[in-house]
Design an enzyme around this catalytic site. Structure first.
Site, PDB file in Angstrom:
ATOM      1  CB  SER A  49      29.607  11.150  65.196  1.00 16.81           C
ATOM      2  OG  SER A  49      28.583  11.185  66.176  1.00 16.81           O
ATOM      3  CG  HIS A  50      25.401  12.453  63.959  1.00 19.56           C
ATOM      4  ND1 HIS A  50      26.213  11.463  64.445  1.00 19.56           N
ATOM      5  CD2 HIS A  50      24.567  11.870  63.066  1.00 19.56           C
ATOM      6  CE1 HIS A  50      25.894  10.322  63.862  1.00 19.56           C
ATOM      7  NE2 HIS A  50      24.907  10.534  63.018  1.00 19.56           N
ATOM      8  CG  ASN A  51      27.439  20.496  64.476  1.00 20.57           C
ATOM      9  OD1 ASN A  51      26.414  20.891  65.040  1.00 20.57           O
ATOM     10  ND2 ASN A  51      28.485  21.279  64.299  1.00 20.57           N
TER      11      ASN A  51
ATOM     12  CG  PHE B 144      27.566  19.340  69.054  1.00 22.00           C
ATOM     13  CD1 PHE B 144      28.537  18.760  69.873  1.00 22.00           C
ATOM     14  CD2 PHE B 144      27.131  20.629  69.363  1.00 22.00           C
ATOM     15  CE1 PHE B 144      29.043  19.441  70.977  1.00 22.00           C
ATOM     16  CE2 PHE B 144      27.622  21.311  70.465  1.00 22.00           C
ATOM     17  CZ  PHE B 144      28.588  20.719  71.270  1.00 22.00           C
ATOM     18  CB  THR B 145      26.395  13.175  69.006  1.00 16.27           C
ATOM     19  OG1 THR B 145      26.924  12.963  67.692  1.00 16.27           O
ATOM     20  CG2 THR B 145      24.877  13.103  68.943  1.00 16.27           C
TER      21      THR B 145
END
Length: 359
Positions: free
Chosen positions: A110-112, A123-124
């Site tokens: 979802s996040h990077n 990242f997640t």
């Protein structure tokens, strides 16, 4: 491997779009107090002392201007049994876009971000409850495909705070001030059924900017709007749904910098220090995570500011208030490779595992 220090975004206003006092009040309301009712925009309008049509028009404009990213339900990943964690990787600093593209292709990422550290890609990633690969196997695939030199798993050991809403009206002093914090409940997997899955599928993603934003989802599920709203509020009580809120494009909204403050404190002070850090208005996330020989920091905080200097001021205030810091580092993002809300109960996870691992 050559070391390259990425450029940190530190312009005072960055790509910010000018916002007036009403916009700031509206964005604060949309981020923190968006009600789960059949006509939420009418309630937002009442709180702001204007007509519903004014709120609908301005929210639609803020979406079009890419200040509001989306208005969406924020479900709790862990409550649905998804495994997730923060990951730090050392990738080729000269050519980070190739590994970023590989990581971004996973539907659970979802996040990077690219950050100014030897561990430069953060990242997640999440995997489904019935994933054949699981997190370990998924990270093995990603490490192999990206050619990462090292990968550090940083799961949450203790959650002190997760509340991503930006105070549009507060100044640096307000963001750097400690207030009373209410720790969120630790969420393990919660019971859920086919109706919960149907509601998630129908409501996740962008809610329409209309007077009754839940009407289409209610029709898809086959229930009334009142029944859907009641069910969503029940999901909040059961900790499956955290809230419904507007998610902003931070830099467009004026918050051009985000700094990840990482802290080493005495082991016996971790809980006390984490609670103190979480109390700051300018801190959106606060976690305890595992340490490694090359990563000694137990506590992670995210600070968001209108400049690098404002982030530094928030983190400096945290350090002064906590008082037991043994070591601190601040990692600034230079590139946002990906930021999306996770989509649940889709075929994307199974398709990725089939394509990349043959399972």
């Amino acid at each position: 491997m050559a070391s390259v220090t990425p450029k940190i975004r530190s312009r005072k206003d960055g790509a910010a779009v000018p916002l007036d006092a009403f916009d700031k009040q509206l964005l604060n309301q949309m981020q923190g107090s968006f009600p789960i009712v059949p006509r939420p925009y009418a309630e937002v309008a009442t709180a702001l002392g204007v007509e519903e049509a004014v709120v609908l028009k301005r929210v639609a404009e803020l979406v079009q201007q890419r200040i509001i990213r989306q208005v969406t339900p924020i479900f709790d990943t862990r409550a649905f049994g998804y495994e997730s964690m923060l990951v730090a990787a050392k990738v080729d600093p000269e050519h980070p876009w190739r590994p970023a593209k590989i990581i971004n292709a996973h539907p659970g990422v979802s996040h990077n971000y690219l950050r100014n550290h030897e561990f430069n890609m953060w990242f997640t990633v999440a995997t489904e409850p019935d994933s054949p690969l699981g997190l370990e196997g998924t990270l093995e695939v990603l490490a192999r495909e990206t050619g990462a030199e090292s990968v550090r798993q940083l799961p949450t050991l203790k959650l002190f705070k997760i509340r991503m809403d930006l105070d549009m009206a507060g100044d640096t002093a307000a963001l750097a001030k400690s207030a009373e914090a209410v720790a969120p409940a630790e969420t393990e997997r919660q019971p859920y059924d086919d109706l919960d899955r149907a509601v998630v599928r129908a409501t996740q993603g962008d809610l329409p900017i209309v007077s009754e934003p839940y009407a289409d989802a209610a029709r898809e599920v086959g229930i009334s709007v009142d029944a859907l709203v009641e069910h969503l509020n029940g999901m909040v009580e059961r900790r499956l749904l955290r809230r419904v809120a507007a998610i902003l494009f931070h830099r467009r909204a004026g918050f051009s910098a985000n700094g990840m403050g990482v802290w080493r404190v005495p082991e016996e002070r971790v809980f006390e220090a984490g609670a103190q850090m979480a109390a700051f208005r300018g801190i959106s996330h606060c976690y305890e995570r595992p340490t490694y020989a090359d990563w000694p920091y137990q506590l992670f905080t995210m600070a968001h500011g209108r400049s690098k200097e404002e982030c530094d001021a928030i983190l400096d205030a945290v350090e002064t208030e906590v008082g037991c810091i043994q070591q601190r580092a601040t990692l600034y993002s230079s590139t946002e490779f990906k930021k999306v809300r996770l989509l649940y109960f889709t075929d994307d996870f199974k398709n990725w595992e089939r394509e990349h691992a043959g399972v």
